[in-house]
Design an enzyme around this catalytic site. Structure first.
Site, PDB file in Angstrom:
ATOM      1  N   LYS A  22      -5.352   1.706 -16.002  1.00  0.00           N
ATOM      2  CA  LYS A  22      -5.080   2.571 -14.844  1.00  0.00           C
ATOM      3  C   LYS A  22      -3.854   2.087 -14.085  1.00  0.00           C
ATOM      4  O   LYS A  22      -2.997   2.866 -13.686  1.00  0.00           O
ATOM      5  CB  LYS A  22      -6.331   2.559 -13.955  1.00  0.00           C
ATOM      6  CG  LYS A  22      -6.104   2.684 -12.490  1.00  0.00           C
ATOM      7  CD  LYS A  22      -7.402   2.642 -11.726  1.00  0.00           C
ATOM      8  CE  LYS A  22      -7.629   1.401 -10.913  1.00  0.00           C
ATOM      9  NZ  LYS A  22      -6.825   1.234  -9.718  1.00  0.00           N
ATOM     10  N   ASN A  23      -3.755   0.766 -13.891  1.00  0.00           N
ATOM     11  CA  ASN A  23      -2.667   0.240 -13.068  1.00  0.00           C
ATOM     12  C   ASN A  23      -1.300   0.371 -13.730  1.00  0.00           C
ATOM     13  O   ASN A  23      -0.279   0.280 -13.064  1.00  0.00           O
ATOM     14  CB  ASN A  23      -2.942  -1.225 -12.679  1.00  0.00           C
ATOM     15  CG  ASN A  23      -4.029  -1.316 -11.619  1.00  0.00           C
ATOM     16  OD1 ASN A  23      -4.498  -0.302 -11.107  1.00  0.00           O
ATOM     17  ND2 ASN A  23      -4.439  -2.537 -11.295  1.00  0.00           N
ATOM     18  N   ARG A  93      -3.494   3.520  -2.844  1.00  0.00           N
ATOM     19  CA  ARG A  93      -2.254   2.869  -2.454  1.00  0.00           C
ATOM     20  C   ARG A  93      -1.132   3.070  -3.480  1.00  0.00           C
ATOM     21  O   ARG A  93       0.040   3.180  -3.112  1.00  0.00           O
ATOM     22  CB  ARG A  93      -2.557   1.382  -2.296  1.00  0.00           C
ATOM     23  CG  ARG A  93      -1.415   0.516  -1.882  1.00  0.00           C
ATOM     24  CD  ARG A  93      -1.945  -0.909  -1.727  1.00  0.00           C
ATOM     25  NE  ARG A  93      -0.892  -1.899  -1.779  1.00  0.00           N
ATOM     26  CZ  ARG A  93      -0.183  -2.281  -0.720  1.00  0.00           C
ATOM     27  NH1 ARG A  93      -0.412  -1.741   0.442  1.00  0.00           N
ATOM     28  NH2 ARG A  93       0.741  -3.203  -0.852  1.00  0.00           N
ATOM     29  N   CYS A 117      -8.157   0.699  -1.285  1.00  0.00           N
ATOM     30  CA  CYS A 117      -9.385  -0.055  -1.073  1.00  0.00           C
ATOM     31  C   CYS A 117      -9.396  -0.669   0.322  1.00  0.00           C
ATOM     32  O   CYS A 117      -8.341  -0.978   0.878  1.00  0.00           O
ATOM     33  CB  CYS A 117      -9.477  -1.198  -2.077  1.00  0.00           C
ATOM     34  SG  CYS A 117      -9.835  -0.667  -3.742  1.00  0.00           S
ATOM     35  N   ARG A 122      -2.935  -4.729   3.689  1.00  0.00           N
ATOM     36  CA  ARG A 122      -2.080  -4.343   2.570  1.00  0.00           C
ATOM     37  C   ARG A 122      -0.776  -3.670   3.015  1.00  0.00           C
ATOM     38  O   ARG A 122      -0.506  -2.508   2.698  1.00  0.00           O
ATOM     39  CB  ARG A 122      -2.839  -3.424   1.611  1.00  0.00           C
ATOM     40  CG  ARG A 122      -4.156  -3.992   1.206  1.00  0.00           C
ATOM     41  CD  ARG A 122      -4.825  -3.151   0.176  1.00  0.00           C
ATOM     42  NE  ARG A 122      -4.391  -3.514  -1.154  1.00  0.00           N
ATOM     43  CZ  ARG A 122      -4.820  -2.919  -2.250  1.00  0.00           C
ATOM     44  NH1 ARG A 122      -5.649  -1.931  -2.174  1.00  0.00           N
ATOM     45  NH2 ARG A 122      -4.399  -3.299  -3.419  1.00  0.00           N
ATOM     46  N   ASP A 307      -8.572  -9.212  -9.343  1.00  0.00           N
ATOM     47  CA  ASP A 307      -9.373  -8.051  -9.748  1.00  0.00           C
ATOM     48  C   ASP A 307     -10.588  -8.431 -10.603  1.00  0.00           C
ATOM     49  O   ASP A 307     -11.390  -7.566 -10.948  1.00  0.00           O
ATOM     50  CB  ASP A 307      -8.498  -7.045 -10.513  1.00  0.00           C
ATOM     51  CG  ASP A 307      -7.619  -6.235  -9.577  1.00  0.00           C
ATOM     52  OD1 ASP A 307      -7.819  -6.311  -8.353  1.00  0.00           O
ATOM     53  OD2 ASP A 307      -6.721  -5.518 -10.069  1.00  0.00           O
ATOM     54  N   ILE A 329      -5.203 -13.740  -2.810  1.00  0.00           N
ATOM     55  CA  ILE A 329      -4.333 -12.549  -2.856  1.00  0.00           C
ATOM     56  C   ILE A 329      -4.635 -11.578  -1.716  1.00  0.00           C
ATOM     57  O   ILE A 329      -3.739 -11.099  -1.045  1.00  0.00           O
ATOM     58  CB  ILE A 329      -4.471 -11.810  -4.208  1.00  0.00           C
ATOM     59  CG1 ILE A 329      -4.216 -12.761  -5.380  1.00  0.00           C
ATOM     60  CG2 ILE A 329      -3.520 -10.605  -4.271  1.00  0.00           C
ATOM     61  CD1 ILE A 329      -2.810 -13.258  -5.515  1.00  0.00           C
ATOM     62  N   ARG A 401     -13.340   5.212  -9.561  1.00  0.00           N
ATOM     63  CA  ARG A 401     -11.878   5.117  -9.417  1.00  0.00           C
ATOM     64  C   ARG A 401     -11.273   4.291 -10.550  1.00  0.00           C
ATOM     65  O   ARG A 401     -10.097   4.452 -10.871  1.00  0.00           O
ATOM     66  CB  ARG A 401     -11.510   4.430  -8.086  1.00  0.00           C
ATOM     67  CG  ARG A 401     -11.694   5.279  -6.873  1.00  0.00           C
ATOM     68  CD  ARG A 401     -11.163   4.563  -5.645  1.00  0.00           C
ATOM     69  NE  ARG A 401      -9.810   4.080  -5.876  1.00  0.00           N
ATOM     70  CZ  ARG A 401      -9.210   3.116  -5.177  1.00  0.00           C
ATOM     71  NH1 ARG A 401      -9.842   2.531  -4.203  1.00  0.00           N
ATOM     72  NH2 ARG A 401      -7.991   2.755  -5.462  1.00  0.00           N
TER      73      ARG A 401
END
Ligand code: UD1
Length: 422
Positions: A22-23, A93, A117, A122, A307, A329, A401
């Site tokens: 997805k990313n 985002r 999220c 962020r 993640d 992070i 998601r």
């Protein structure tokens, strides 16, 4: 709202295929705005975040054609609007990353500040500073970023204050159509950035050094069409491997490059798993053993990914011994802790909310739980798998998601899990 019902206790075993990342795909959808011709992206996962991005492109007037295999063809040259509205950007985002490509190609863009999220504020300062270094004029008002570059972007020199994945990708994309050479320093090195650079180069860009500290981009006048297959989702694959290890199971994940998960596989070996891995599959076997507790600190790639922090915490909950997990992070990324403790875990957070000490127990107890972000929610699925009795997970739209067909994939591995539709 749909919920997931899990009857704990199954030992996961069998094979599954990793979905597309997805990313990676999301950034390629934004990058497609740079092209004058149609591009086709394949191996795109069927996920809510992807649908949101398609809706966003649609709202710009961009034609998106999807076939039954989720090959997505994007025609940016049908564009009629340069405004990405709050309603769409607030939910994800990554949609903020259309700003740079719109600006680079069309000289103007108006994009809402992002949501995403609920894991910390962020900010996007590195994105905006990078675009300004390429000559963009930026104004912010009413929650929107309005950017323009009347005579186009110009090559520039950007040193990021820290490694940001989205920031690196954003400026790398925008620089493709800038006049001259752009040098980016202190870049993030995630595999998805390398994948995006390879997509951009197929479209005619000249990007060198993606995956390293310094990326150089020589601007080109225009970019054309191409076809590209998205790499596999290392976070999804890692989630199933951790779930299998937590249950004492044995699984094989296919279509995944083990090099992208080295730091995670090291931790799973430390937890007692025996692992066989090559360029397109990973086999993990726990031989029915209870995992051993592991300690780790999340950090940018190639170190242990944020993640997969919540998922390995679920494993630690039922491990032998005590582990410490430190998150560097994101702020506020321990939302799963209270829910896991309600299931009988013994987790203590330090006063700054940056480290958790997890004392393993022999078994968790099923309970109704919910979480407010994607990875926290999926960690509760793992907790449910290793718990005695029933766990019901609420608000699973977070899981939808980022995890394609999660209940089917887990059922195929022997889990007792089903979706309760509302
Ligand atoms: C991406 C991933 C996300 C992953 C994260 C870190 C996507 C769609 N999402 O998110 O799944 O968890 O990388 O691996 O690819 N920051 C700033 N200013 C900026 C940019 C970032 O302060 O301009 C901060 C963020 O608030 C965060 C940290 O830097 O605390 C890392 O963010 P970044 O690497 O940019 O993550 P994303 O690209 O948002």
């Amino acid at each position: 709202m749909d919920r997931l019902l899990i009857d704990g206790g199954a030992v996961l075993s069998g094979e599954l295929r990793a979905s597309g990342a997805k990313n990676s795909a999301l950034k390629m959808f934004a990058a497609a705005l740079l092209a004058d011709e149609p591009v086709t992206i394949s191996n795109v996962p069927h996920l809510r975040d992807i649908t949101t991005m398609i809706e966003l492109l649609g709202s710009l007037g961009v034609e998106v054609v999807i076939d039954e295999k989720m090959n997505i063809e994007i025609h940016a040259n049908t564009i009629t609007s340069f405004k990405a509205p709050y309603e769409l950007v607030k939910t994800m985002r990554a949609s903020f990353n259309v700003l740079g490509p719109l600006l680079a190609h069309y000289g103007q863009a108006e994009v809402s500040l992002p949501g995403g999220c609920a894991i910390g504020p962020r900010p996007v300062d590195q994105h905006l500073r990078g675009l300004e270094a390429l000559g963009a004029r930026i104004n912010m008002s009413d929650g929107y970023v309005r950017a323009s570059a009347d005579s186009g972007l110009k090559g520039g020199h950007v040193v990021f204050d820290f490694r940001t994945v989205g920031g690196t990708e954003h400026i790398m994309m925008a620089a493709c159509l800038a006049d001259g050479v752009t040098i980016l320093e202190n870049c993030a090195r995630e595999p998805e950035i390398v994948d995006l650079a390879s997509f951009l180069n197929k479209m005619g860009a000249r990007v060198e050094g993606a995956g390293e500290d310094v990326i150089s981009i020589t601007g080109v006048e225009s970019m054309g069409g191409c076809s590209h297959k998205v790499i596999a989702d290392r976070v999804e694959a890692g989630t199933y491997l951790i779930a299998a290890a937590a249950t004492g199971g044995k699984i094989k994940v296919k279509d995944i490059n083990a090099m992208h998960l080295e730091s995670v596989l090291d931790k799973l070996r430390e937890a007692g798993a025996s692992i066989k891995a090559d360029h397109d599959s990973i086999e993990l076997e726990m031989s029915g053993h209870r995992p051993k507790a592991v300690s780790l600190v999340t950090a940018p790639y190639p170190d242990y990914p944020t993640d997969l922090q919540a998922q390995i915490m679920a494993l630690n909950c039922v491990a032998e011994g005590t582990g410490r997990i430190t998150e560097t992070i994101f702020e506020n990324r321990f939302m799963h802790v209270h829910e896991m403790n309600r299931m009988g875990a013994r987790i203590k957070l330090d006063s700054n909310n940056t480290s958790a000490v997890i004392e393993g127990v022999s078994c968790l107890k099923g309970a109704p739980v919910m979480a407010n972000d994607l990875r926290a929610s999926v960690s509760l699925v793992i907790a449910g798998l290793v718990a005695d009795g029933q766990t019901i997970i609420d608000r699973i739209y977070h899981i939808d998601r980022g995890y394609e067909q999660i209940e089917e994939k887990l059922q195929n591995l022997g889990a007792q899990i089903k979706r309760l539709e509302s």
